[in-house]
Motif scaffolding. Structure first.
Motif, PDB file in Angstrom:
ATOM      1  N   LEU A 134      33.172   5.460   8.097  1.00 28.54           N
ATOM      2  CA  LEU A 134      33.810   4.466   7.477  1.00 28.54           C
ATOM      3  C   LEU A 134      35.276   4.784   7.457  1.00 28.54           C
ATOM      4  N   ALA A 135      35.652   5.857   6.868  1.00 35.24           N
ATOM      5  CA  ALA A 135      37.114   6.111   6.562  1.00 35.24           C
ATOM      6  C   ALA A 135      37.722   6.444   7.788  1.00 35.24           C
ATOM      7  N   SER A 136      37.193   7.113   8.802  1.00 40.16           N
ATOM      8  CA  SER A 136      37.878   7.349   9.945  1.00 40.16           C
ATOM      9  C   SER A 136      38.196   5.987  10.707  1.00 40.16           C
ATOM     10  N   THR A 137      37.317   5.096  10.801  1.00 37.50           N
ATOM     11  CA  THR A 137      37.405   3.905  11.302  1.00 37.50           C
ATOM     12  C   THR A 137      38.701   3.125  10.353  1.00 37.50           C
ATOM     13  N   LEU A 138      38.575   3.190   9.186  1.00 36.10           N
ATOM     14  CA  LEU A 138      39.791   2.264   8.685  1.00 36.10           C
ATOM     15  C   LEU A 138      41.143   2.908   9.138  1.00 36.10           C
ATOM     16  N   VAL A 139      41.077   4.169   9.157  1.00 29.56           N
ATOM     17  CA  VAL A 139      42.598   4.878   9.520  1.00 29.56           C
ATOM     18  C   VAL A 139      42.945   4.532  11.058  1.00 29.56           C
ATOM     19  N   GLN A 140      41.893   4.415  11.695  1.00 31.99           N
ATOM     20  CA  GLN A 140      41.945   4.018  13.325  1.00 31.99           C
ATOM     21  C   GLN A 140      42.419   2.615  13.111  1.00 31.99           C
ATOM     22  N   LEU A 141      42.024   1.840  12.222  1.00 33.90           N
ATOM     23  CA  LEU A 141      42.108   0.271  12.422  1.00 33.90           C
ATOM     24  C   LEU A 141      43.467   0.385  11.956  1.00 33.90           C
ATOM     25  N   ALA A 142      44.149   1.072  10.824  1.00 30.08           N
ATOM     26  CA  ALA A 142      45.321   1.037  10.455  1.00 30.08           C
ATOM     27  C   ALA A 142      46.390   1.108  11.580  1.00 30.08           C
ATOM     28  N   PHE A 143      46.263   2.393  12.397  1.00 28.49           N
ATOM     29  CA  PHE A 143      46.967   2.843  13.358  1.00 28.49           C
ATOM     30  C   PHE A 143      47.115   1.540  14.311  1.00 28.49           C
ATOM     31  N   VAL A 144      45.746   0.997  14.845  1.00 31.47           N
ATOM     32  CA  VAL A 144      45.923  -0.129  15.899  1.00 31.47           C
ATOM     33  C   VAL A 144      46.749  -1.444  15.316  1.00 31.47           C
ATOM     34  N   ALA A 145      46.443  -1.671  14.111  1.00 31.05           N
ATOM     35  CA  ALA A 145      46.965  -3.027  13.471  1.00 31.05           C
ATOM     36  C   ALA A 145      48.556  -2.687  13.443  1.00 31.05           C
ATOM     37  N   ALA A 146      48.972  -1.383  13.315  1.00 34.48           N
ATOM     38  CA  ALA A 146      50.531  -1.068  13.161  1.00 34.48           C
ATOM     39  C   ALA A 146      51.088  -1.284  14.657  1.00 34.48           C
ATOM     40  N   ALA A 147      50.371  -0.866  15.478  1.00 34.61           N
ATOM     41  CA  ALA A 147      50.529  -1.151  17.143  1.00 34.61           C
ATOM     42  C   ALA A 147      50.743  -2.500  17.467  1.00 34.61           C
ATOM     43  N   LEU A 148      49.891  -3.299  16.857  1.00 33.41           N
ATOM     44  CA  LEU A 148      49.860  -4.926  17.386  1.00 33.41           C
ATOM     45  C   LEU A 148      51.120  -5.420  16.575  1.00 33.41           C
ATOM     46  N   ILE A 149      51.425  -5.085  15.149  1.00 35.03           N
ATOM     47  CA  ILE A 149      52.537  -5.766  14.551  1.00 35.03           C
ATOM     48  C   ILE A 149      53.573  -4.999  15.208  1.00 35.03           C
ATOM     49  N   GLY A 150      53.947  -3.666  15.322  1.00 31.09           N
ATOM     50  CA  GLY A 150      55.114  -3.335  16.043  1.00 31.09           C
ATOM     51  C   GLY A 150      55.289  -3.953  17.452  1.00 31.09           C
ATOM     52  N   ILE A 151      54.514  -4.235  18.331  1.00 35.23           N
ATOM     53  CA  ILE A 151      54.785  -4.747  19.654  1.00 35.23           C
ATOM     54  C   ILE A 151      55.361  -6.210  19.206  1.00 35.23           C
TER      55      ILE A 151
END
Length: 272
Positions: A105-122
């Motif tokens: 759960l913790a690692s998935t939430l960290v992944q989620l934060a990275f991917v969401a940041a990538a989407l927002i950044g684009i």
């Protein structure tokens, strides 16, 4: 054949007494994510893999040799960013490694934060960059502009978008790889499936088809292939943002699988 189908079904919907429980379907979903992200990275980010990162060492050699289509800095940046993610994954293991559900759960939430940041950044970058003027373009330039891309109007902006996606997606996959390694669910490394394929064929050859674990291993390989297919189809239509959205949906699904079990004493959670 029936036994293989049953094995495939138990991988996706495990029994209550299964040794690895919900870890198996969760890691199958993450394998699909790996296929998605590698389709995006290889097709759009300058011939790099951000999930199957071993290939970047080979690509770095290609780039140093000036092989056409390979750029050294994208491979180097991917490797460095992936290692940073693995370091983060190690810290997550130190904090949550004793409880598999909490760890995933913790690692998935960290992944989620990275991917969401990538989407927002684009979206932010695309909002800051005006659409290129079509008037006065040569036929060759117009043809290139019509090809699937990340909607980058200039070479300098291409570099900026690529850098953004690499430095956010490669760490996410570094976290995923470190997590899968720690969980050590057989045949579910989520990225590099060479040994899974080798085991399936070699075990069948040495001990008969019943020892091949064909059902389980086919599920994993299909997950990676389907992720790559989905990512490639979306990328060729210029829907890189949709790829990131699908990744987010998959990561949310994994988090939803783990959340109810973070305080469970089930064998698959404790690992005992």
């Amino acid at each position: 054949m029936t036994s293989h189908l049953a094995e495939a079904g138990r991988t996706l919907v495990p029994r209550e007494d299964d040794r690895y429980g919900l870890l198996s379907p969760a890691l199958v979903i993450l394998t699909f994510v790996a296929g998605l992200v590698d389709a995006l990275s290889y097709l759009a980010l300058g011939h790099v893999f951000v999930a199957n990162v071993t290939g970047n060492i080979v690509f770095l050699g290609f780039a140093i040799a000036h092989a056409q289509g390979f750029v050294w800095w994208t491979s180097a940046l991917t490797l460095v960013s992936f290692v940073a993610g693995a370091l983060i994954g190690g810290r997550i293991i130190r904090r949550f490694g004793a409880n598999r559900a909490q760890h995933l759960l913790a690692s998935t939430l960290v992944q989620l934060a990275f991917v969401a940041a990538a989407l927002i950044g684009i979206y932010v970058l695309n909002g800051l960059v005006p659409e290129p003027a079509m008037g006065g373009m040569s036929s060759d330039a117009a043809a290139r502009a019509a090809q699937p891309s990340l909607n980058f109007p200039t070479g300098s902006q291409i570099d900026l978008h690529i850098i953004l996606l690499i430095v956010l997606l490669a760490p996410a996959m570094g976290v995923q790889n470190s997590t899968a390694r720690k969980l050590a669910v057989p045949d579910l490394p989520t990225t590099v499936l060479t040994m899974t394929l080798t085991g399936m064929v070699a075990d069948a050859s040495a001990r008969g088809h019943e020892a091949s674990k064909l059902g389980r291993r086919i599920v994993v390989m299909l997950a990676l292939a389907c992720g790559a297919l989905t990512g490639a189809m979306l990328q060729m239509r210029g829907h890189e943002d949709v790829i990131l959205m699908v990744m987010i949906a998959c990561l949310l699904a994994v988090a939803a699988l783990m959340l109810p079990h973070v305080h469970s004493d089930a064998v698959w959670v404790s690992g005992r």
